[in-house]
Design a protein around this motif. Structure first.
Motif, PDB file in Angstrom:
ATOM      1  N   HIS A 218       0.859  -1.192   0.000  1.00 25.52           N
ATOM      2  CA  HIS A 218       0.000   0.000   0.000  1.00 25.52           C
ATOM      3  C   HIS A 218       0.887   1.232   0.000  1.00 25.52           C
ATOM      4  O   HIS A 218       2.083   1.167   0.301  1.00 25.52           O
ATOM      5  CB  HIS A 218      -0.916  -0.004   1.225  1.00 25.52           C
ATOM      6  N   LEU A 361       1.449  -3.080  14.027  1.00 25.27           N
ATOM      7  CA  LEU A 361       0.011  -3.001  13.773  1.00 25.27           C
ATOM      8  C   LEU A 361      -0.275  -3.517  12.369  1.00 25.27           C
ATOM      9  O   LEU A 361       0.621  -3.600  11.534  1.00 25.27           O
ATOM     10  CB  LEU A 361      -0.452  -1.541  13.894  1.00 25.27           C
ATOM     11  N   PRO A 362      -1.516  -3.853  12.106  1.00 25.98           N
ATOM     12  CA  PRO A 362      -1.845  -4.377  10.770  1.00 25.98           C
ATOM     13  C   PRO A 362      -1.786  -3.287   9.699  1.00 25.98           C
ATOM     14  O   PRO A 362      -2.145  -2.139   9.938  1.00 25.98           O
ATOM     15  CB  PRO A 362      -3.271  -4.896  10.945  1.00 25.98           C
ATOM     16  N   PRO A 364      -3.192  -1.605   6.213  1.00 27.34           N
ATOM     17  CA  PRO A 364      -4.566  -1.470   5.701  1.00 27.34           C
ATOM     18  C   PRO A 364      -4.978  -2.717   4.916  1.00 27.34           C
ATOM     19  O   PRO A 364      -4.186  -3.242   4.122  1.00 27.34           O
ATOM     20  CB  PRO A 364      -4.484  -0.235   4.797  1.00 27.34           C
ATOM     21  N   ARG A 365      -6.179  -3.174   5.162  1.00 25.86           N
ATOM     22  CA  ARG A 365      -6.792  -4.325   4.482  1.00 25.86           C
ATOM     23  C   ARG A 365      -6.103  -5.650   4.820  1.00 25.86           C
ATOM     24  O   ARG A 365      -6.312  -6.657   4.149  1.00 25.86           O
ATOM     25  CB  ARG A 365      -6.812  -4.122   2.959  1.00 25.86           C
ATOM     26  N   ARG A 367      -5.629  -9.129   6.311  1.00 25.30           N
ATOM     27  CA  ARG A 367      -6.504 -10.215   6.760  1.00 25.30           C
ATOM     28  C   ARG A 367      -5.632 -11.412   7.081  1.00 25.30           C
ATOM     29  O   ARG A 367      -4.878 -11.883   6.220  1.00 25.30           O
ATOM     30  CB  ARG A 367      -7.477 -10.655   5.653  1.00 25.30           C
ATOM     31  N   GLY A 378      -1.022 -12.067  13.142  1.00 22.87           N
ATOM     32  CA  GLY A 378      -1.994 -11.037  13.465  1.00 22.87           C
ATOM     33  C   GLY A 378      -2.283 -10.906  14.940  1.00 22.87           C
ATOM     34  O   GLY A 378      -2.478  -9.802  15.447  1.00 22.87           O
ATOM     35  N   LYS A 379      -2.279 -12.006  15.630  1.00 25.96           N
ATOM     36  CA  LYS A 379      -2.725 -11.904  17.019  1.00 25.96           C
ATOM     37  C   LYS A 379      -1.697 -11.269  17.952  1.00 25.96           C
ATOM     38  O   LYS A 379      -1.983 -11.071  19.125  1.00 25.96           O
ATOM     39  CB  LYS A 379      -3.156 -13.274  17.538  1.00 25.96           C
ATOM     40  N   PHE A 380      -0.539 -10.953  17.422  1.00 28.27           N
ATOM     41  CA  PHE A 380       0.466 -10.292  18.255  1.00 28.27           C
ATOM     42  C   PHE A 380       0.472  -8.778  18.070  1.00 28.27           C
ATOM     43  O   PHE A 380       1.381  -8.100  18.545  1.00 28.27           O
ATOM     44  CB  PHE A 380       1.847 -10.880  17.941  1.00 28.27           C
ATOM     45  N   MET A 381      -0.535  -8.255  17.400  1.00 26.72           N
ATOM     46  CA  MET A 381      -0.503  -6.854  17.025  1.00 26.72           C
ATOM     47  C   MET A 381      -1.031  -5.918  18.104  1.00 26.72           C
ATOM     48  O   MET A 381      -1.976  -5.158  17.900  1.00 26.72           O
ATOM     49  CB  MET A 381      -1.243  -6.665  15.699  1.00 26.72           C
ATOM     50  N   SER A 382      -0.429  -6.004  19.279  1.00 23.73           N
ATOM     51  CA  SER A 382      -0.650  -4.977  20.308  1.00 23.73           C
ATOM     52  C   SER A 382       0.556  -4.967  21.228  1.00 23.73           C
ATOM     53  O   SER A 382       1.073  -6.010  21.603  1.00 23.73           O
ATOM     54  CB  SER A 382      -1.928  -5.247  21.115  1.00 23.73           C
TER      55      SER A 382
END
Lengths: 424, 424, 424, 424
Positions: A218, A361-362, A364-365, A367, A378-382
Motif C-alpha cells: 500500500h 500493527l496491521p 490497511p486491508r 486479513r 496477526g494476534k500479536f498486534m498490540s
C-alpha cells in the motif's frame, strides 16, 4: 579441566541451493548444526519464560512440518508420537491445548537424541511433498518459520549460558578479529542517507515469499528524512552512559524509566565492565562495533540524548528497497566470523535488528490467513514495536526490505540495536 | 518408541559395612546409584526453588567433603575446581557468596559426567582421612549430610518428572506388589499405643552420631497420651475428601485455609483420580497404604476431622525410644520394594515422615557449633514444623528416635504423612 | 496552617468500675475516645492488609456485640443494618462470607458518624443483658475482644499516619518528658531475675476471665534460667546497629536474613535518623527507653549478638506469676504519659510486648469452644510466635501473666520489644 | 437508615463564558461541583494505582496553577504550603520527587476542606494573571489539564464506589429516562459513514488550543473506508457474549486472551447480570445504549467477531473534521441527563471514547515543549492506544476532532467504547 574442548565449530557446505527440496535440506541441516555443540542438558534448560530450550526449537519446528504438511497433505502418514503435539505446539489455539510455556525447561524427555531422530523421520517423510507445486507456499512458510526459530535458538541459548557463572562457551575455535575498546573519541563522523519523502509503496507484493504481516502492499506518504548510514556503536553507547544516560529521567519514556528503575538497568544486557557475553563466552568489547541487546526504551532514550529520533518502519523500508537484503553480517552455514555485530559491511541489513518507532500493527486491508496458520502474526498486534533489517544471527536469505520483526519494548535478549533518523 | 527402556534398576551390594571407611564408600556409592538412571538433562533440571537438580545434590555433597574435610584437614590438597564452591555451596554464609538457589537449574555445565569425575577425585583424596580418629565426628556429619541429600535427590527428581506431561519413569522393572484401591470401607480398626506420661528424657546424648539440633538431652514432662499404631491411609484420606474435608473451613488452620484456596488444593500432591505419581510413573493407588505427600495444614485438618490431633515431637520420641530405627520401609541399596509407602511393617519408622504439632525450635541450652558447620540447623528454627520417623526414601540407618526433620507447613513434596494422637 | 490544632486529648473519667455494666460502659467509651481525634477520612484509610481502618475497628467490635449477644440472646432484637455483617465480620467462617480484608479501606460508607450512631444503638440495646449472670462469660469475652481492638486501632492508625509525608499527629498537647538521646554508653548495668527451674504450673485456671488459648493449666518442667530485669533499650539497639547487626548474616535466622535483604531493613520500623514516629508525629528518640516496633527476627538476632537468647513463654510466665499485671506503662483512659515505651516502671508488664522463642501452639488438651466463638484463637496456631506482657497501648487491666499474644515473625507494627534471657 | 439522602445534585449556571477569566472561573467551579457530593472520606480513598482520590485531583490541578502560573509568573507569590508540591505533583520529573502514586489514598491530611481552602486561595491569586495575554497559552493548557482531571475524578470515584459492597450512589435525584433491556433482537440496521480516502490533513494547527501531541499538522494518505454511524450497543455486546465471545481464543489478540484468562473477564467492567454500576448506584442496563467500560482487547475481539475492524485514529479524524465537537452526550455543569452513554445524539462525539487501532505515537516532527510542561504527553508514547471522541464525562468544549486520548489496552475504567470500521 576443559569443559567443552571438542566443541569447535563444524562447518557445513555453503552454496545456497535453488530448488525447494535443496533449500528444505539446507534449512533443516542448519538447525541441527546450530544445536551441534550442545549437550542434552544444554539443549533442555530454559532461562526465562520468553526463551525456549534449544531442544524445544528443534522439536517445535518439526511439529510444524508434521502438523501442517504431513498430517494435512500426506495420505496415510502416521504421527510419530501423539504426545508431542501437546509438548511442542507453541501458541496455536486452533491446534489444541499446549504445555505451558514457562515449563518448557522441564522436558528432559524426550532427550535430544530422540528429538533428532524425530527430525530425521519427518525429513524422510517430507521428501515426496517437496515437489508438489501446490504445497510450495506452505513449505516456504515452514522454511521461513524454521529460520525464525534458528535465530531464537541462538539468542535463547546465549541467554541460558549467561545464567551460568562459569560463563560457558557455545563455540570455541572461531577465528576472532582483534577486538579492542578504543574509547569515547572513536566515533567517526556520521553520514546520513537522505530521502525526499513523498508517496512510497510499502509492503510485500511478491514475487517470492513474504509473511502475511508484510502485506498488503500500500502507499504511505512520507516527509523528507534521513537515516544514519551507520548503526550506533558501543563507543557511542559508552558516551551515553558516561553522560548520565541511565540516570536522566527526561531522556526516557515513562514506561522506560519505570523499567530502568525496577530492573536496575545500567548498560546493555550482556555488558560486564569492558567485556560482553557472547556465544564464545566473555570477550572484550569492540568500541567500533554496533551496540546490541538493548531494549526499545534504551534505543529511544539514546536517540533523545543524541538529538535525533528512531525511524519509522516506513522510512526504513523506503531506503532499504534498493539494498541487498542478503548483504552484511548475517548467519551463514559456515559461520564466517562470529555471532557478534561488527559494523563492517555498511549494509542496511545485518549486525543487529533495528528498533523503529512504529508500533506493530496491521497494514490497511490486512486479513490473517484462515485456520491455524492464520494465527501466525496477526494476534500479536498490540504492545510491540517493529524492528527492521537482520542480525548476525539471522540466516542469510531470510530477511528482506519488507520484513517486519517485532518485540515488546522491554525485551532485549535478541540482537537488537538502533540506527538514528532525523527530519529534513 | 520406548524412552528409557534400559533403565531397569541396578542393584548394589547390601551388607552395611561397620568401618567408617566402609560406610563412607557405601554412602557415596548409593548417591551415584540413585542418579544412575538419570540422563545429564534429567540430572540438570530444577522444578521449583524448593528443589534442586540431582546433579546439584551430587555436587553439593562433594563440595561438603572437599571444603570441610580436604581443605581444612588434608595438607596440600588442591581444590579440584575453584569455581565449584560458588556453584555448590548451599547456604553457608560463612563460606562466601553462592549461586542463587532458584537458578540451580541453569547449570548445564559442569555436566553430569564432570560431576561424577569430581566425586571420584574427592573420594580418592578422602581415603587417607577416613582412619583419623579426630576427624570421625566430622566424617559422621558428612555421611549424615549426604544421606539427607539422597532423600532430597529422590523427592526432587520425583517432583521434576511430575512436571513432564509424558509422566516419565525414573525406574522400570521394579517388582510391584498387586496394587488396588479397596474403597472407603477398607479401614481396619485402629489400635493405639499408650503412654502414661510423666518426665521423659528427650534428645540425643550419644553414643553415636546425632545432629546438633537433637540435643542437648533434657527432661520433658508429658501428660498421658496415645499414638495410633498405624499411619493414616489413602483409604482414610479418600473418606476425608468424600466428607468435604477440603471444602470445610472449620477444619483448617487459618493459614492452611488460605493456602487451600490460593493453590486450589483438592488432594495430596501426586494424586490423579485413582492413581498417584511415583518414581515408576503413574501407578494405581493402594487404599491400605499410608497417605503421603501432604502438607502440615492437610495433616492438621485431617486430625481435626478425625476427632484426634497430631502428636508432639516429644510424645513421638517417648514411644519410639524402644523401637528399632532401622526397621520398616526405608531405603536400601538393593531397593527392596519400590519408593512408595506400603504400611506393611507396623514400625514407627519408615513409609513416611510424620508431621508433629511441634514447631522446630531449639532445645534448652542448645548452642550451634562454631564456624560454618554451625550453620547446619540452628538458623532454620522459625516457621517450620518437626517431622519424626523416616520414609521409604530415607537411607536405612540414617534416622533414629531423636531425629528431627523439619519443613514449612505448606511443603509436601517430601514423603510426608501422619500418625494420629489423642489424650488419655 | 495548622492541621488538627484542636485535637488535644480529651480526658475521660479514670476510676475502673467494678460492675460488669460499668466496665462495659468504660470499655466502650474508651474505643470512642481513641477515635475522637480522627476525621472521617482518617478513620477510613487502611495502610496495609495487616492493618484495618479505625472505623472498621469501631464497627467490628460493635458487630461482635450485636451478633453474639443481641442476636443470640435478646429476644426480638432487630439487626441495625443487615449489610453490616458482611462488611464487619473479621474472619469468622461460621458467620458467613466477608468483605475482603485488603479492601477494608474502600469503605468510605458507612461514615464515621454512622458507625458511631450504630455503636450508640447497640450500647442501648445491650443494657438489659449486662445483668444476666449466664451471659457474663460471653460479655467478658466481648470486653476483652474490644480491648484487643483498641490496641490494634492505635497501632494501625500509627502505621497509616506514617505513610503520610506530612507526618501528621494523632494527638497534640500531651505532656512530654524531656527526651534525649544519650549515646551508646548510656546502658546501665543489667540485672537479672533468676528462677531455679523445676515443675511450674502454666496457664489460666481462673478465677477471672482468660482466653481459651491460655488453658488448660498444666505443668511444665523448666531448667534454671534468668530473665533480664529490663527491656532492651534504644541505646543498646544503636550499639547493635553500629556493630553491624543488620549486615552480619551469622546473627540471623535464615528466614530473617532473607527478610532483611528483601525489605532492606536497617533499623526498627519507625526510626528516622535520631527520631522515631509516634502518635505525636516525629519525636526525638530516648536512648534509655525500651526499643519497640521490631520483628521476631530482629529480636532473635539481637539476642544472638548480645550472647543471650529470648525466653520461652513458660519462663516468662513463671516469673510473672507474682507480678502485678496492671502495673507499668499501659493505656489508661486519662493517657498519663504518651504512647511510647519509657522504661520507667521496672515492671514485667507494660512498655512493649516481649517476643518469646515459643511458637504459638495449643497447650495440652486444648479444645476450642464450639461455634463461631471457637474460631477465636485456635485456628491461628501455625507460623506465629508468642509475645508476653503488655504494651503502652494495651488497656490497663487487659493483660495478665497467662496472656498469650501472637504475631508472625516478620510483623512489627505492634509495640513489640524484647527482654533477654540466659541459662543458669 | 438513609446514607447520603441529602446528596441530590446541585445545579450550577450553564452559559459557557467567553472570556478567559470567565472560563477559568467556570472550569474551577465545575471541579468543586463534581466533588460536592463527596464526604472527606470518599474524597480520600484510592481504589487502585491507576486511579487517584477525588481530593488528589482537586489538589493536583491546583498545584498546576500554583507551580506553572503563580510561582513562575506572579512576582512575590508565596507558596501556600511548601509540602504540597511533594504530595500533589503527578509525574513531572523536572519538578522534583513525588509521593508514590499507589499511596495517594494514604493522604487523609490535608482534609478536603483544606484542599478547598487552598483552591480558593489560588483562585484569588490567579485573578491578576488571567488578563495577561502572554500567559493565555499556559492558562489554556491549565484549563484543558483541569478538564482532563474532571473526567478522571468522575471515573476514579465511580471505581472507588464500586469496591464498596453497599453499592453507594454519588448522586441521587437525577431524572432518569425509562431504562430497559430490550433483548438481542433490538439491533437497528447499521448505517455507515463513507470516506473516499486520499490525502487528508491530520492534526492541530490552530486556531485555538491543542495539546502538543495533536501536532504538527501533516498529511496522511488514507484508503477508502467507512465508519459505523452508531456506537456498538449493550444489546450487541450481549449477543457477542451469548455467542461465546469471551471464550473463543481465535477472536482475541494474544495479549488480550492472556488478560481475559488471568483476570477472569466475562463482561464489561461494571456489568452485573442485567444491571450496571453507575454514579447513581446499580441501574438497569439499557440495551440500546452504547456499551462502555471495555478494554482495547475487548473492543478488538468484538470487531473481529462482527467481521469488521476498529478504525485508525486518522480515519476517525478525517470524518470528524466537519462534526461539532461540542455536540452529543457530554458533561455539562447542569448535568443534563446522567453519567451514562445513551446513544441518542448520533454525534461522533460524546457517550464514550472510542478505541482506535492506532498506537499512541508521535506525529512526524513532533517536539515536546521545553521544561516541565514538556513532560505532558510525549513521554507516554509507548504501549498505549489512541481513543477519539469524547464521553458523557468529558466536559463539553474540551474535546475536538484532533484530540488524542490514550490508555493501555487492558484499561477500562474510563468511559471507553467502540465504533466499527470497514474497508471500502
Amino acid at each position: 579441566m576443559d569443559m567443552g574442548a571438542s566443541r569447535a565449530f563444524r562447518a557445513t557446505p555453503a552454496a545456497t541451493p535453488s530448488s525447494l527440496a535443496g533449500r528444505y535440506a539446507a534449512v533443516r541441516a542448519l538447525s541441527a548444526t546450530l544445536a551441534d555443540p550442545l549437550s542434552d542438558a544444554e539443549a533442555t534448560i530454559q532461562s526465562m519464560p520468553d526463551a525456549s530450550p534449544a531442544k524445544w526449537h528443534l522439536a517445535h519446528t518439526t511439529w510444524f512440518w508434521e502438523t501442517f504438511l504431513l498430517r494435512d497433505h500426506r495420505a496415510g502418514y502416521r504421527t510419530y508420537d501423539e504426545r508431542f503435539a501437546y509438548l511442542f505446539n507453541s501458541y496455536y489455539e486452533c491446534e489444541g491445548p499446549r504445555h505451558a510455556r514457562p515449563s518448557r525447561g522441564m522436558l528432559a524427555r524426550p532427550a535430544l537424541d530422540e528429538v533428532l531422530a524425530w527430525r530425521d523421520h519427518v525429513d524422510r517423510a517430507m521428501a515426496p511433498l517437496l515437489d508438489r507445486a501446490e504445497l510450495a507456499p506452505l513449505i516456504e512458510l515452514g522454511l521461513a518459520h524454521e529460520q525464525q526459530h534458528q535465530e531464537l535458538l541462538l539468542t535463547d541459548i546465549k541467554h541460558a549460558f549467561f545464567q551460568n557463572p562459569l560463563e560457558p562457551q557455545v563455540w570455541q575455535g572461531l577465528t576472532c578479529r582483534g577486538f579492542g575498546f578504543e574509547g569515547l573519541e572513536a566515533q567517526p563522523p556520521r553520514s546520513w542517507l537522505e530521502h525526499p519523502g513523498g508517496v512510497v509503496r510499502i509492503g510485500h507484493d511478491g514475487p517470492g515469499f513474504g509473511f502475511d504481516n508484510e502485506g498488503p502492499a500500500h502507499d504511505v506518504l512520507l516527509q523528507p528524512f534521513a537515516l544514519a548510514a551507520e548503526l550506533v556503536t558501543n563507543a557511542e553507547w559508552e558516551a551515553f552512559i558516561a553522560d548520565g544516560g541511565y540516570t536522566t529521567p527526561s531522556l526516557w519514556l515513562s514506561d522506560g524509566w519505570a523499567w530502568v528503575q525496577a530492573e536496575g538497568v545500567e548498560a546493555p544486557l550482556y555488558w560486564r565492565e569492558l567485556q560482553e557475553f557472547s556465544h564464545m563466552g566473555m570477550v572484550p568489547r569492540d568500541g567500533a562495533a554496533p551496540v546490541t541487546h538493548i531494549s526499545y526504551y534504551e534505543a529511544d532514550a539514546f536517540a533523545q540524548w543524541a538529538g535525533a529520533r528512531l525511524p519509522t518502519e516506513f522510512e526504513w523500508e523506503a531506503l532499504a528497497q534498493d539494498a541487498d537484503p542478503a548483504a552484511g553480517n548475517q548467519l551463514d552455514p559456515e559461520f564466517q566470523g562470529w555471532l557478534l555485530p561488527n559494523g563492517e559491511s555498511g549494509s542496511l541489513f545485518g549486525d543487529c535488528w533495528q528498533w523503529t518507532r512504529s508500533a506493530y500493527l496491521p497494514y490497511p486491508r490486512f486479513r490473517p490467513a484462515a485456520g491455524a496458520v492464520g494465527e501466525y502474526n496477526g494476534k500479536f498486534m498490540s504492545g510491540q514495536f517493529v524492528l527492521r533489517g537482520a542480525s548476525c544471527a539471522t540466516p542469510r536469505g531470510h530477511s528482506r526490505a519488507t520484513y517486519r520483526n517485532f518485540f515488546y519494548p522491554h525485551q532485549r535478549w535478541q540482537f537488537t540495536g538502533l540506527r538514528l533518523a532525523r527530519d529534513l
